[in-house]
Motif scaffolding. Sequence first.
Motif, short mmCIF file in Angstrom:
data_model
loop_
_atom_site.label_atom_id
_atom_site.label_comp_id
_atom_site.label_asym_id
_atom_site.label_seq_id
_atom_site.Cartn_x
_atom_site.Cartn_y
_atom_site.Cartn_z
N HIS A 167 38.68 45.38 44.80
CA HIS A 167 37.61 44.39 44.76
C HIS A 167 37.83 43.31 45.80
CE1 HIS A 167 34.92 41.32 43.11
NE2 HIS A 167 34.28 42.32 42.55
N GLU A 168 39.06 42.84 45.90
CA GLU A 168 39.38 41.80 46.88
C GLU A 168 39.25 42.31 48.31
OE1 GLU A 168 43.26 39.21 48.21
OE2 GLU A 168 42.99 39.65 46.07
N ALA A 169 39.69 43.53 48.54
CA ALA A 169 39.63 44.11 49.88
C ALA A 169 38.20 44.38 50.33
CB ALA A 169 40.44 45.40 49.93
N SER A 170 37.32 44.70 49.40
CA SER A 170 35.95 45.03 49.77
C SER A 170 35.04 43.81 49.84
CB SER A 170 35.37 46.07 48.80
OG SER A 170 35.39 45.57 47.49
N GLY A 171 35.52 42.65 49.40
CA GLY A 171 34.77 41.42 49.56
C GLY A 171 33.57 41.25 48.65
N HIS A 172 33.62 41.81 47.46
CA HIS A 172 32.52 41.64 46.50
C HIS A 172 32.57 40.26 45.87
CE1 HIS A 172 31.26 45.80 46.67
NE2 HIS A 172 32.52 46.19 46.52
N ASP A 173 31.55 39.98 45.04
CA ASP A 173 31.54 38.71 44.30
C ASP A 173 32.65 38.71 43.26
OD1 ASP A 173 29.37 37.86 45.78
OD2 ASP A 173 27.90 38.58 44.33
N ALA A 174 32.50 37.86 42.26
CA ALA A 174 33.55 37.71 41.23
C ALA A 174 33.82 39.04 40.52
CB ALA A 174 33.12 36.66 40.22
N PRO A 175 35.09 39.37 40.32
CA PRO A 175 35.43 40.62 39.63
C PRO A 175 35.20 40.51 38.13
CG PRO A 175 37.42 39.42 40.11
CD PRO A 175 36.29 38.66 40.76
N MET A 176 35.14 41.66 37.47
CA MET A 176 35.03 41.68 36.01
C MET A 176 36.34 41.16 35.42
SD MET A 176 33.31 45.34 35.03
CE MET A 176 34.05 46.40 36.28
N SER A 177 36.23 40.60 34.23
CA SER A 177 37.45 40.23 33.52
C SER A 177 38.16 41.51 33.09
CB SER A 177 37.12 39.38 32.28
OG SER A 177 36.46 40.18 31.31
N ALA A 232 44.74 46.49 37.84
CA ALA A 232 45.36 45.92 39.04
C ALA A 232 44.82 46.59 40.30
CB ALA A 232 46.87 46.05 38.97
N LYS A 233 44.66 47.91 40.25
CA LYS A 233 44.08 48.63 41.39
C LYS A 233 42.63 48.20 41.63
CE LYS A 233 46.91 52.76 41.15
NZ LYS A 233 46.91 54.22 40.93
N TYR A 234 41.89 48.00 40.55
CA TYR A 234 40.51 47.52 40.66
C TYR A 234 40.46 46.16 41.35
CZ TYR A 234 36.38 44.94 39.08
OH TYR A 234 35.27 44.14 39.03
#
Length: 62
Positions: free
Chosen positions: A31-41, A25-27
């Motif tokens: 990830h959302e806050a830093s604006g990267h591409d799709a997150p890992m599952s 959840a922290k990841y």
Amino acid sequence: MNTILEGFRGFARYFGGVMGADAYAKYLEHHEASGHDAPMSEREFWRDHTDRQDSNPQGRCC
């Protein structure tokens, strides 16, 4: 009775945080806050997490 349940839920959240259960959840939040591409599952995340622990052993109980 409600106070007991709230106390137990608080303890469960604390214990889960100590054990690292909220790491995915922290990841996702990071990830959302830093604006990267799709997150890992979640499965990919935990596999990567354990691989990193195995390749870089640090003080841990198990």
